[in-house]
Scaffold this motif. Structure first.
Motif, PDB file in Angstrom:
ATOM      1  N   GLN A 352       0.830  -1.210   0.000  1.00  0.00           N
ATOM      2  CA  GLN A 352       0.000   0.000   0.000  1.00  0.00           C
ATOM      3  C   GLN A 352       0.860   1.254   0.000  1.00  0.00           C
ATOM      4  N   ASP A 353       1.849   1.310   0.863  1.00  0.00           N
ATOM      5  CA  ASP A 353       2.687   2.507   0.961  1.00  0.00           C
ATOM      6  C   ASP A 353       3.426   2.774  -0.343  1.00  0.00           C
ATOM      7  N   PHE A 354       3.966   1.714  -0.960  1.00  0.00           N
ATOM      8  CA  PHE A 354       4.725   1.881  -2.195  1.00  0.00           C
ATOM      9  C   PHE A 354       3.814   2.319  -3.341  1.00  0.00           C
ATOM     10  N   VAL A 355       2.668   1.672  -3.465  1.00  0.00           N
ATOM     11  CA  VAL A 355       1.752   2.000  -4.551  1.00  0.00           C
ATOM     12  C   VAL A 355       1.157   3.389  -4.368  1.00  0.00           C
ATOM     13  N   TYR A 356       0.840   3.759  -3.142  1.00  0.00           N
ATOM     14  CA  TYR A 356       0.290   5.099  -2.892  1.00  0.00           C
ATOM     15  C   TYR A 356       1.278   6.171  -3.351  1.00  0.00           C
ATOM     16  N   ASP A 357       2.548   5.978  -3.033  1.00  0.00           N
ATOM     17  CA  ASP A 357       3.555   6.955  -3.454  1.00  0.00           C
ATOM     18  C   ASP A 357       3.622   7.032  -4.977  1.00  0.00           C
ATOM     19  N   LEU A 358       3.564   5.877  -5.657  1.00  0.00           N
ATOM     20  CA  LEU A 358       3.562   5.876  -7.117  1.00  0.00           C
ATOM     21  C   LEU A 358       2.364   6.642  -7.664  1.00  0.00           C
ATOM     22  N   LEU A 359       1.169   6.305  -7.170  1.00  0.00           N
ATOM     23  CA  LEU A 359      -0.054   6.910  -7.691  1.00  0.00           C
ATOM     24  C   LEU A 359      -0.075   8.425  -7.504  1.00  0.00           C
ATOM     25  N   VAL A 360       0.365   8.881  -6.342  1.00  0.00           N
ATOM     26  CA  VAL A 360       0.224  10.296  -5.989  1.00  0.00           C
ATOM     27  C   VAL A 360       1.424  11.125  -6.437  1.00  0.00           C
ATOM     28  N   ASN A 361       2.624  10.618  -6.180  1.00  0.00           N
ATOM     29  CA  ASN A 361       3.822  11.441  -6.365  1.00  0.00           C
ATOM     30  C   ASN A 361       4.589  11.172  -7.655  1.00  0.00           C
ATOM     31  N   VAL A 362       4.260  10.093  -8.343  1.00  0.00           N
ATOM     32  CA  VAL A 362       4.971   9.754  -9.571  1.00  0.00           C
ATOM     33  C   VAL A 362       4.021   9.716 -10.771  1.00  0.00           C
ATOM     34  N   PHE A 363       2.914   8.988 -10.647  1.00  0.00           N
ATOM     35  CA  PHE A 363       2.000   8.798 -11.778  1.00  0.00           C
ATOM     36  C   PHE A 363       0.962   9.905 -11.927  1.00  0.00           C
ATOM     37  N   ASN A 364       0.799  10.741 -10.915  1.00  0.00           N
ATOM     38  CA  ASN A 364      -0.164  11.854 -10.961  1.00  0.00           C
ATOM     39  C   ASN A 364      -1.614  11.357 -11.112  1.00  0.00           C
ATOM     40  N   ALA A 365      -1.921  10.214 -10.498  1.00  0.00           N
ATOM     41  CA  ALA A 365      -3.259   9.615 -10.647  1.00  0.00           C
ATOM     42  C   ALA A 365      -4.218   9.972  -9.518  1.00  0.00           C
ATOM     43  N   LYS A 366      -3.786  10.778  -8.569  1.00  0.00           N
ATOM     44  CA  LYS A 366      -4.658  11.143  -7.444  1.00  0.00           C
ATOM     45  C   LYS A 366      -5.952  11.781  -7.952  1.00  0.00           C
ATOM     46  N   ASP A 367      -7.044  11.388  -7.344  1.00  0.00           N
ATOM     47  CA  ASP A 367      -8.382  11.949  -7.625  1.00  0.00           C
ATOM     48  C   ASP A 367      -8.879  11.651  -9.039  1.00  0.00           C
ATOM     49  N   THR A 368      -8.433  10.545  -9.613  1.00  0.00           N
ATOM     50  CA  THR A 368      -9.009  10.114 -10.892  1.00  0.00           C
ATOM     51  C   THR A 368     -10.240   9.236 -10.692  1.00  0.00           C
ATOM     52  N   ALA A 369     -10.459   8.755  -9.477  1.00  0.00           N
ATOM     53  CA  ALA A 369     -11.646   7.924  -9.219  1.00  0.00           C
ATOM     54  C   ALA A 369     -12.944   8.690  -9.466  1.00  0.00           C
ATOM     55  N   PRO A 370     -13.108   9.912  -8.941  1.00  0.00           N
ATOM     56  CA  PRO A 370     -14.346  10.633  -9.237  1.00  0.00           C
ATOM     57  C   PRO A 370     -14.510  10.971 -10.709  1.00  0.00           C
ATOM     58  N   ILE A 371     -13.409  11.176 -11.421  1.00  0.00           N
ATOM     59  CA  ILE A 371     -13.497  11.411 -12.867  1.00  0.00           C
ATOM     60  C   ILE A 371     -14.072  10.172 -13.548  1.00  0.00           C
ATOM     61  N   ALA A 372     -13.580   9.002 -13.160  1.00  0.00           N
ATOM     62  CA  ALA A 372     -14.069   7.755 -13.749  1.00  0.00           C
ATOM     63  C   ALA A 372     -15.541   7.540 -13.445  1.00  0.00           C
ATOM     64  N   ARG A 373     -15.938   7.825 -12.211  1.00  0.00           N
ATOM     65  CA  ARG A 373     -17.360   7.663 -11.862  1.00  0.00           C
ATOM     66  C   ARG A 373     -18.223   8.630 -12.654  1.00  0.00           C
ATOM     67  N   ASP A 374     -17.747   9.852 -12.836  1.00  0.00           N
ATOM     68  CA  ASP A 374     -18.517  10.830 -13.620  1.00  0.00           C
ATOM     69  C   ASP A 374     -18.671  10.381 -15.070  1.00  0.00           C
ATOM     70  N   LEU A 375     -17.629   9.772 -15.638  1.00  0.00           N
ATOM     71  CA  LEU A 375     -17.720   9.276 -17.008  1.00  0.00           C
ATOM     72  C   LEU A 375     -18.793   8.198 -17.136  1.00  0.00           C
ATOM     73  N   ILE A 376     -18.871   7.334 -16.145  1.00  0.00           N
ATOM     74  CA  ILE A 376     -19.906   6.300 -16.137  1.00  0.00           C
ATOM     75  C   ILE A 376     -21.291   6.934 -16.074  1.00  0.00           C
ATOM     76  N   LEU A 377     -21.453   7.903 -15.191  1.00  0.00           N
ATOM     77  CA  LEU A 377     -22.763   8.537 -15.012  1.00  0.00           C
ATOM     78  C   LEU A 377     -23.153   9.346 -16.250  1.00  0.00           C
ATOM     79  N   GLU A 378     -22.183  10.013 -16.873  1.00  0.00           N
ATOM     80  CA  GLU A 378     -22.482  10.766 -18.092  1.00  0.00           C
ATOM     81  C   GLU A 378     -22.932   9.845 -19.217  1.00  0.00           C
ATOM     82  N   ALA A 379     -22.282   8.681 -19.310  1.00  0.00           N
ATOM     83  CA  ALA A 379     -22.654   7.710 -20.341  1.00  0.00           C
ATOM     84  C   ALA A 379     -23.926   6.960 -19.963  1.00  0.00           C
ATOM     85  N   GLY A 380     -24.205   6.880 -18.669  1.00  0.00           N
ATOM     86  CA  GLY A 380     -25.341   6.094 -18.195  1.00  0.00           C
ATOM     87  C   GLY A 380     -25.173   4.621 -18.485  1.00  0.00           C
TER      88      GLY A 380
END
Length: 421
Positions: A352-380
């Motif tokens: 968890q610690d290693f992956v969290y650092d990758l997601l947030v500090n290296v891959f810039n993926a923080k807060d992409t979950a709400p974007i993905a949920r919005d895409l689902i809702l927009e498409a219905g």
């Protein structure tokens, strides 16, 4: 995120095979398309595709994604089923179980990685077997026919396309992963994607040989960012993103460049996560540190120290060295599960610690979950459709013309050999 938003996304975002397998689940298992589109929507970011070789890796990666509010991919390669307890047919069950147990609400795609066809005779088996993979709850697949010639790679992808659900995430590949040898080119990448486009197929990802190796990258060369960007630019009209293979061990600065300067949205990480779950000492990039000719373990981290000694003894007795330590996953997962709760938790917690650092500090993926949920809702819907329309003329991509065009491509595929998937 409100509970109401999550419930709405859950109601429409799960593909039919997921609903069938897990009818009462509260896990938001989605198509790989959803995760790719979320990364593209945020821009200059990619998420981890964590190879779930053992259940502690899967748990740690999911916990990290939840903490980072990041959409994520859990995957396993076809070949990994020979040495891992996780297979193409149980990976979705493992993900669903852990999501429900841990209260994971971020969107998660379940990916069948490196579904290889190394010779044309493998195509018939693939057409028969791939439907069973989706029957088990997988939501995304990588068709890897890169071991064959360019024309057979394209024709192999076309041959199996009818058994891949249209809603599913779809990855294709050129160039076996050979490090500095046989680097992929814009010409061969465009040939493959153009041919698929002519038949109304739009891969979500393409994997390249852009300088990495499977296992731990230790050469110092690693990912060639400019080459990757050049290939992705050539593919821009076709909507295909990049999948970065061989990520383990590449330094963080280079991975940040890949996220920022290319169209990569998916980064496969396998070996580093396995080592970290066991308590093997690694550097900041996930490279395992050696103590003489053996892996150095941190006392009191990962598996119990006495159990680690058993693992090493088993490896020595069976001639298992270096990267082949991956073969211990199948043999020892039952023993790891039999440890105390605190030890099991620290195994997943280190991942968890290693992956969290990758997601947030290296891959810039923080807060992409709400974007993905919005895409689902927009498409219905669970099905986001293709990213690009057909722009190539099918009449120019018949089997005869596919072979003729491939014969005109002059590229260096590198040395022959049994390169690891």
């Amino acid at each position: 995120m409100s509970q109401d938003t999550f419930k709405k996304a859950l109601a429409v975002g799960r593909p039919p095979n997921v609903v069938k397998n897990f009818p009462n689940s509260q896990a938001l298992i989605v198509s790989g398309k959803v995760v790719d589109r979320a990364m593209r929507a945020k821009g200059q970011c990619m998420t981890i595709a964590a190879n779930g070789r053992n259940i502690f890796v899967i748990e740690g990666a999911l916990r990290a994604a939840q903490k980072a509010s990041a959409a994520i991919i859990i995957e396993i390669a076809r070949s990994e089923a020979t040495y891992c307890p996780t297979t193409l047919w149980n990976v979705a069950r493992r993900v669903d179980y852990l999501c429900n147990k841990l209260g994971i609400t971020v969107p998660v795609a379940v990916h069948a990685d490196h579904y290889f066809m190394k010779k044309w005779e493998d195509v018939a088996e693939a057409k028969a077997e791939i439907p069973s993979v989706f029957d088990s709850g997988v939501t995304s697949i990588a068709i890897d026919a890169s071991h064959m010639t360019d024309d057979l790679n394209l024709l192999g992808n076309l041959a199996v396309s009818p058994v891949i659900p249209a809603w599913a995430g779809y990855e294709t590949e050129i160039g076996e992963i050979k490090g500095e040898f046989g680097l992929s080119s814009p010409v061969e990448a465009k040939y493959l994607i153009q041919g698929l486009n002519a038949h109304s197929l739009c891969p979500d990802w393409i994997a390249l040989n852009n300088g990495t190796t499977h296992g731990i990258e230790a050469s110092g060369e690693g990912i060639q960012v400019e080459l990757t960007a050049e290939i992705h630019e050539a593919l821009k009209p076709y909507g295909t993103s990049g999948a970065q293979h061989g990520t383990s061990g590449n330094d963080s600065a280079r991975l940040r460049e890949i996220a920022a300067k290319t169209a990569t949205t998916k980064a496969n990480v396998a070996t580093a996560l396995q080592m970290i779950s066991w308590g093997v000492k690694v550097n900041d990039f996930g490279n395992a540190i050696m103590d003489g000719d053996k892996f150095a373990k941190v006392p009191g981290q990962g598996v119990e120290d006495a159990l680690w000694d058993e693992m090493v003894a088993y490896a020595d007795a069976n001639g298992i060295k270096g990267g082949n330590y991956k073969k211990l996953n199948l043999v020892f997962e039952r023993r790891w599960l039999g440890q105390s709760e605190s030890v099991r938790d620290r195994m997943a917690g280190a991942v968890q610690d290693f992956v969290y650092d990758l997601l947030v500090n290296v891959f810039n993926a923080k807060d992409t979950a709400p974007i993905a949920r919005d895409l689902i809702l927009e498409a219905g819907s669970y099905d986001l459709g293709l990213k690009a329309e057909r722009i190539e003329d099918p009449a120019e991509w018949t089997e005869e013309k596919i072979k003729a065009q491939a014969a005109a491509i002059d590229t260096d595929k590198g040395p022959h050999g049994n390169f690891d998937d």
